[in-house]
Design a protein around this motif. Structure first.
Motif, PDB file in Angstrom:
ATOM      1  N   THR A  91     -12.822  -3.326  12.706  1.00  0.00           N
ATOM      2  CA  THR A  91     -11.830  -4.179  13.345  1.00  0.00           C
ATOM      3  C   THR A  91     -10.568  -3.358  13.595  1.00  0.00           C
ATOM      4  O   THR A  91     -10.148  -2.602  12.729  1.00  0.00           O
ATOM      5  N   LEU A  93      -6.682  -3.283  16.206  1.00  0.00           N
ATOM      6  CA  LEU A  93      -5.776  -4.058  17.048  1.00  0.00           C
ATOM      7  C   LEU A  93      -5.884  -3.596  18.492  1.00  0.00           C
ATOM      8  O   LEU A  93      -5.779  -2.413  18.783  1.00  0.00           O
ATOM      9  N   GLY A  94      -6.088  -4.538  19.393  1.00  0.00           N
ATOM     10  CA  GLY A  94      -6.192  -4.240  20.814  1.00  0.00           C
ATOM     11  C   GLY A  94      -4.881  -4.558  21.518  1.00  0.00           C
ATOM     12  O   GLY A  94      -3.812  -4.602  20.909  1.00  0.00           O
ATOM     13  N   LYS A  95      -4.981  -4.816  22.824  1.00  0.00           N
ATOM     14  CA  LYS A  95      -3.789  -5.133  23.613  1.00  0.00           C
ATOM     15  C   LYS A  95      -3.195  -6.460  23.155  1.00  0.00           C
ATOM     16  O   LYS A  95      -3.909  -7.417  22.884  1.00  0.00           O
ATOM     17  N   GLY A  96      -1.894  -6.486  23.077  1.00  0.00           N
ATOM     18  CA  GLY A  96      -1.208  -7.713  22.700  1.00  0.00           C
ATOM     19  C   GLY A  96      -1.306  -8.020  21.217  1.00  0.00           C
ATOM     20  O   GLY A  96      -1.002  -9.126  20.788  1.00  0.00           O
ATOM     21  N   GLY A  97      -1.760  -7.085  20.403  1.00  0.00           N
ATOM     22  CA  GLY A  97      -1.858  -7.306  18.964  1.00  0.00           C
ATOM     23  C   GLY A  97      -3.039  -8.152  18.543  1.00  0.00           C
ATOM     24  O   GLY A  97      -3.084  -8.645  17.427  1.00  0.00           O
ATOM     25  N   LYS A  98      -4.004  -8.347  19.459  1.00  0.00           N
ATOM     26  CA  LYS A  98      -5.186  -9.138  19.118  1.00  0.00           C
ATOM     27  C   LYS A  98      -6.157  -8.293  18.301  1.00  0.00           C
ATOM     28  O   LYS A  98      -6.327  -7.100  18.531  1.00  0.00           O
ATOM     29  N   SER A  99      -6.816  -8.939  17.370  1.00  0.00           N
ATOM     30  CA  SER A  99      -7.806  -8.260  16.536  1.00  0.00           C
ATOM     31  C   SER A  99      -9.132  -8.181  17.290  1.00  0.00           C
ATOM     32  O   SER A  99      -9.659  -9.190  17.749  1.00  0.00           O
ATOM     33  N   VAL A 100      -9.663  -6.967  17.420  1.00  0.00           N
ATOM     34  CA  VAL A 100     -10.903  -6.738  18.154  1.00  0.00           C
ATOM     35  C   VAL A 100     -11.918  -6.140  17.194  1.00  0.00           C
ATOM     36  O   VAL A 100     -11.608  -5.243  16.416  1.00  0.00           O
ATOM     37  N   THR A 101     -13.161  -6.636  17.230  1.00  0.00           N
ATOM     38  CA  THR A 101     -14.228  -6.124  16.387  1.00  0.00           C
ATOM     39  C   THR A 101     -15.225  -5.363  17.246  1.00  0.00           C
ATOM     40  O   THR A 101     -15.619  -5.830  18.312  1.00  0.00           O
TER      41      THR A 101
END
Length: 117
Positions: A91, A93-101
């Protein structure tokens, strides 16, 4: 990048390598000029595992004798590859601080090694 089949030449199957394979450590004969990052990439490409650590060792050839003649067997390089036996999805952090798995699936052992862990 080198071809993975040119980096990893053969598995080394002995009693000791079989016993440490239960801990996720696999032993291979590798090309003499192969580096640790190349060995890591070759293992991940060929076997679909997550490599944690690579240890290498240059093995000197033994002195052999045939009658009066003596000589050396060829020197070679050995690599002990430690794989992740409990791979978890990563996991970040992607764009905009979203959590990406990540969806990348890793195996927890190497079936091609022939030990059936």
């Amino acid at each position: 990048m080198k071809n993975p089949h040119d980096v990893i030449l053969a598995p080394i199957i002995t009693e000791r390598s079989a016993s440490i394979s239960y801990d996720g450590k696999y032993t291979f004969k590798v090309a003499k000029d192969a580096t640790k990052p190349e060995i890591r990439q070759a293992c991940e490409t060929l076997f679909g595992v997550k490599v944690l650590k690579v240890n290498t060792r240059n093995v000197q050839g033994k002195i052999k004798r045939m009658g009066l003649n003596s000589g050396r067997t060829p020197s070679w390089k050995k690599a002990i590859v430690t794989i992740d036996t409990d791979p978890q999805p990563q996991t970040y952090l992607g764009k905009g601080g979203k959590s990406v798995t990540s969806d990348k699936k890793y195996k927890d052992h190497i079936e091609e090694f022939g030990l059936g862990v």
